[in-house]
Design an enzyme around this catalytic site. Structure first.
Site, mmCIF file in Angstrom:
data_model
loop_
_atom_site.group_PDB
_atom_site.id
_atom_site.type_symbol
_atom_site.label_atom_id
_atom_site.label_comp_id
_atom_site.label_asym_id
_atom_site.label_seq_id
_atom_site.Cartn_x
_atom_site.Cartn_y
_atom_site.Cartn_z
ATOM 1 N N HIS A 17 0.762 -1.037 -0.044
ATOM 2 C CA HIS A 17 0.180 0.060 0.028
ATOM 3 C C HIS A 17 0.892 1.329 0.080
ATOM 4 C CE1 HIS A 17 -2.884 -2.760 2.371
ATOM 5 N NE2 HIS A 17 -3.349 -2.635 1.291
ATOM 6 N N LYS A 41 -18.662 -5.805 7.826
ATOM 7 C CA LYS A 41 -17.337 -6.611 7.341
ATOM 8 C C LYS A 41 -16.879 -6.738 8.801
ATOM 9 C CE LYS A 41 -13.436 -6.777 4.249
ATOM 10 N NZ LYS A 41 -12.726 -6.144 3.344
ATOM 11 N N ARG A 90 -1.449 -5.834 -7.967
ATOM 12 C CA ARG A 90 -0.204 -6.842 -7.667
ATOM 13 C C ARG A 90 -0.187 -7.690 -8.794
ATOM 14 N NH1 ARG A 90 -2.728 -8.561 -2.074
ATOM 15 N NH2 ARG A 90 -4.215 -8.693 -3.481
ATOM 16 N N SER A 128 -2.895 -7.942 3.294
ATOM 17 C CA SER A 128 -3.118 -7.676 4.909
ATOM 18 C C SER A 128 -3.328 -8.867 5.383
ATOM 19 C CB SER A 128 -4.139 -6.801 5.106
ATOM 20 O OG SER A 128 -3.814 -5.491 4.390
HETATM 21 O O1 PNS Z 1 -8.567 -2.904 0.319
HETATM 22 P P1 PNS Z 1 -9.786 -3.466 -0.264
HETATM 23 O O2 PNS Z 1 -10.611 -4.423 0.740
HETATM 24 O O3 PNS Z 1 -9.439 -4.414 -1.288
HETATM 25 O O4 PNS Z 1 -10.481 -2.386 -0.961
HETATM 26 C C1 PNS Z 1 -11.999 -2.559 -1.393
HETATM 27 C C2 PNS Z 1 -12.747 -1.332 -1.565
HETATM 28 C C3 PNS Z 1 -12.819 -0.622 -0.323
HETATM 29 C C4 PNS Z 1 -12.009 -0.512 -2.462
HETATM 30 C C5 PNS Z 1 -14.183 -1.512 -2.046
HETATM 31 O O5 PNS Z 1 -14.637 -2.509 -1.191
HETATM 32 C C6 PNS Z 1 -14.876 -0.422 -2.222
HETATM 33 O O6 PNS Z 1 -14.994 0.548 -2.808
HETATM 34 N N1 PNS Z 1 -16.097 -0.229 -0.883
HETATM 35 C C7 PNS Z 1 -17.033 0.735 -0.729
HETATM 36 C C8 PNS Z 1 -18.226 0.459 -1.069
HETATM 37 C C9 PNS Z 1 -18.323 0.261 -2.762
HETATM 38 O O7 PNS Z 1 -18.164 1.466 -3.221
HETATM 39 N N2 PNS Z 1 -18.959 -0.622 -3.200
HETATM 40 C C10 PNS Z 1 -19.084 -0.682 -4.669
HETATM 41 C C11 PNS Z 1 -17.539 -0.998 -5.369
HETATM 42 S S1 PNS Z 1 -18.305 -0.873 -7.269
#
Ligand code: PNS
Length: 165
Positions: A17, A41, A90, A128
């Site tokens: 990150h 979550k 990645r 993570s």
């Molecule tokens: O670090 P991560 O868990 O891969 O991040 C995922 C994240 C936070 C980018 C994604 O789950 C997200 O954007 N969540 C917020 C809710 C949202 O916008 N959902 C629709 C995504 S198209």
């Protein structure tokens, strides 16, 4: 001025990150790290803890801000006045779900585009969840996370490793 948001779970933040944040800082005028607080979550660290660990892991740089948010990432981007959502890649395996999210986010908010940045080769295997697992089983994660994250992970997880022994 170009603002980019970098949303994620950051549970916790690691070198991959940090690599992406550093690259985003080279490109954008302002970078806002958005720590997602999704009540559906389960996280190891609370949103406040995760945001604090991000702050403690960053170099002093006025162009980086850290906030936690709930709801849609595009809504967070709009609220921050951002034109761009940054996501790290990645490996090719990341692309499938990231592509879906990017297209859905564009449909939700056409003015916000997603920019993918590839992390450095030395970080491609990091996640993570992998780091939490290694730490929980007593393995070393030195150099893969900041000292602040290493301490925080050990405080949360090392007792579990000791109990299991
Ligand atoms: O670090 P991560 O868990 O891969 O991040 C995922 C994240 C936070 C980018 C994604 O789950 C997200 O954007 N969540 C917020 C809710 C949202 O916008 N959902 C629709 C995504 S198209």
């Amino acid at each position: 001025m170009t603002t980019a948001v970098y949303p994620g779970s950051f549970d916790p933040i690691h070198s991959g990150h940090l690599d992406v944040i550093g690259r985003a800082c080279q490109i954008f005028d302002r970078v806002v790290v958005g720590v997602l607080d999704n009540e559906l979550k389960r996280y190891l660290f609370s949103a406040e803890e995760r945001a604090d660990l991000v702050r403690q892991s960053l170099p002093a740089d006025t162009k980086i801000e850290v906030r936690h948010f709930s709801g849609l990432a595009v809504a967070f981007a709009v609220a921050e006045g951002a034109q761009v959502i940054v996501r790290g890649l990645r490996a090719v395996s990341d692309l499938d779900s990231e592509f879906q999210m990017a297209l859905m986010n564009r449909r939700l908010e056409p003015k916000v585009d997603t920019v993918f940045l590839t992390t450095g080769l030395s970080n491609v295997y990091l996640s993570s969840s992998l780091l939490r697992d290694v730490c929980a089983h007593g393995g070393s994660i030195e150099g893969l996370v900041s000292p602040a994250v290493e301490r925080a992970l050990q405080q949360k997880l090392a007792p579990a490793a000791v109990r299991a022994g």
